[in-house]
Design a protein around this motif. Structure first.
Motif, short mmCIF file in Angstrom:
data_model
loop_
_atom_site.label_atom_id
_atom_site.label_comp_id
_atom_site.label_asym_id
_atom_site.label_seq_id
_atom_site.Cartn_x
_atom_site.Cartn_y
_atom_site.Cartn_z
N LEU A 50 0.95 -1.20 0.12
CA LEU A 50 0.24 -0.01 -0.07
C LEU A 50 0.90 1.34 -0.18
O LEU A 50 0.36 2.45 -0.59
CB LEU A 50 -1.00 0.12 1.14
CG LEU A 50 -2.18 -1.01 1.01
CD1 LEU A 50 -2.98 -1.04 2.16
CD2 LEU A 50 -2.90 -0.88 -0.16
N VAL A 51 2.05 1.09 0.56
CA VAL A 51 2.98 2.41 0.58
C VAL A 51 3.39 2.80 -0.99
O VAL A 51 3.52 3.87 -1.15
CB VAL A 51 4.01 2.05 1.34
CG1 VAL A 51 5.19 3.14 0.89
CG2 VAL A 51 3.76 2.16 2.74
N HIS A 52 3.61 1.61 -1.87
CA HIS A 52 3.75 1.91 -3.20
C HIS A 52 2.63 2.33 -3.78
O HIS A 52 2.75 3.31 -4.75
CB HIS A 52 4.21 0.29 -3.82
CG HIS A 52 5.75 0.22 -3.34
ND1 HIS A 52 6.97 0.72 -3.48
CD2 HIS A 52 5.87 -0.94 -2.33
CE1 HIS A 52 7.85 0.14 -2.89
NE2 HIS A 52 7.27 -0.88 -2.41
N LEU A 53 1.49 1.93 -3.56
CA LEU A 53 0.20 2.22 -4.40
C LEU A 53 -0.06 3.75 -3.94
O LEU A 53 -0.67 4.46 -4.89
CB LEU A 53 -0.96 1.23 -3.72
CG LEU A 53 -0.90 -0.13 -4.55
CD1 LEU A 53 -2.27 -0.78 -4.21
CD2 LEU A 53 -0.65 -0.17 -6.03
N ARG A 54 0.32 4.17 -2.71
CA ARG A 54 -0.01 5.42 -2.44
C ARG A 54 0.69 6.42 -3.09
O ARG A 54 0.48 7.63 -3.40
CB ARG A 54 0.14 6.19 -0.82
CG ARG A 54 -1.33 5.28 -0.05
CD ARG A 54 -1.11 5.28 1.34
NE ARG A 54 -2.26 5.24 2.27
CZ ARG A 54 -2.45 3.97 2.84
NH1 ARG A 54 -1.37 3.21 2.81
NH2 ARG A 54 -3.45 3.89 3.45
N ALA A 55 1.95 5.90 -3.22
CA ALA A 55 2.73 6.85 -4.19
C ALA A 55 2.82 6.76 -5.57
O ALA A 55 2.92 7.96 -6.06
CB ALA A 55 4.51 6.26 -3.80
N GLU A 56 2.14 5.69 -6.09
CA GLU A 56 2.16 5.63 -7.61
C GLU A 56 0.85 4.73 -7.92
O GLU A 56 0.89 3.43 -7.95
CB GLU A 56 3.10 5.15 -8.10
CG GLU A 56 4.70 5.76 -8.36
CD GLU A 56 5.60 5.04 -9.09
OE1 GLU A 56 5.32 4.67 -9.96
OE2 GLU A 56 6.73 5.15 -8.43
N PRO A 57 -0.32 5.29 -7.65
CA PRO A 57 -2.05 4.56 -7.92
C PRO A 57 -1.79 3.98 -9.07
O PRO A 57 -1.34 4.55 -10.22
CB PRO A 57 -2.70 5.63 -7.66
CG PRO A 57 -2.18 6.90 -6.93
CD PRO A 57 -0.64 6.66 -7.28
N PRO A 58 -2.01 2.73 -9.34
CA PRO A 58 -2.05 1.97 -10.49
C PRO A 58 -3.27 2.24 -11.18
O PRO A 58 -4.08 3.00 -10.90
CB PRO A 58 -2.29 0.41 -10.01
CG PRO A 58 -2.85 0.34 -8.71
CD PRO A 58 -2.42 1.72 -8.18
N ALA A 59 -3.33 2.08 -12.47
CA ALA A 59 -4.32 2.22 -13.40
C ALA A 59 -5.88 1.49 -13.02
O ALA A 59 -6.79 1.92 -13.38
CB ALA A 59 -3.96 2.37 -15.15
N SER A 60 -5.33 0.15 -12.62
CA SER A 60 -6.57 -0.60 -12.29
C SER A 60 -6.60 -0.76 -10.59
O SER A 60 -5.60 -0.44 -10.04
CB SER A 60 -6.10 -2.07 -12.85
OG SER A 60 -5.17 -2.50 -12.30
#
Length: 131
Positions: A50-60
């Motif tokens: 989730l740390v990575h997703l918050r930094a770079e939200p994916p397209a899906s």
């Protein structure tokens, strides 16, 4: 991140967390002898992910599929910890879809899904019937 996979056992669910595809799948019964030891690595992996997703939200969206036939109170607490993290990430802008799968004749699992769904506002939580 490496994919997190654990096979289903008599007492614990299958776990398949495919970070690249943004999918977490849990299936089976969940009453491990030590729920904290079983779910701990999953929650740690989710936190890092989730740390990575918050930094770079994916397209899906991050899709979480739960197809459980039974769980005990210790597992319910672990699911709440999981759901709290997902809801917080959704409030931070990460698109999250939780699918709670239950058999059409299993009112207990349907009711658990309805109860869990009440705690979600930012993330989507869907009840999904299967036969």
């Amino acid at each position: 991140m490496d994919r997190l996979q654990r096979p289903q056992t008599e007492r614990s669910p299958l776990v398949d967390f495919d970070f690249d595809r943004h999918r977490l799948h849990l299936e089976g019964e969940s009453y491990p002898e030590d729920a904290a030891a079983f779910f701990g690595p999953l929650l740690v992996a989710l936190d890092h992910y989730l740390v990575h997703l918050r930094a770079e939200p994916p397209a899906s969206p991050l899709v979480v599929d739960l197809r459980l036939t039974y769980f005990n109170s210790s597992s319910a607490k672990a699911f709440m910890n999981l759901f709290q993290r997902l809801e917080a990430a959704a409030r931070d802008g990460v698109e999250v879809q939780v699918n709670w799968h239950y058999q059409s004749d299993d009112e207990t699992m349907m009711e658990f899904g309805e109860d869990f769904r009440e705690d979600f506002q930012a993330a989507r939580f869907e009840l999904c019937v299967f036969d």
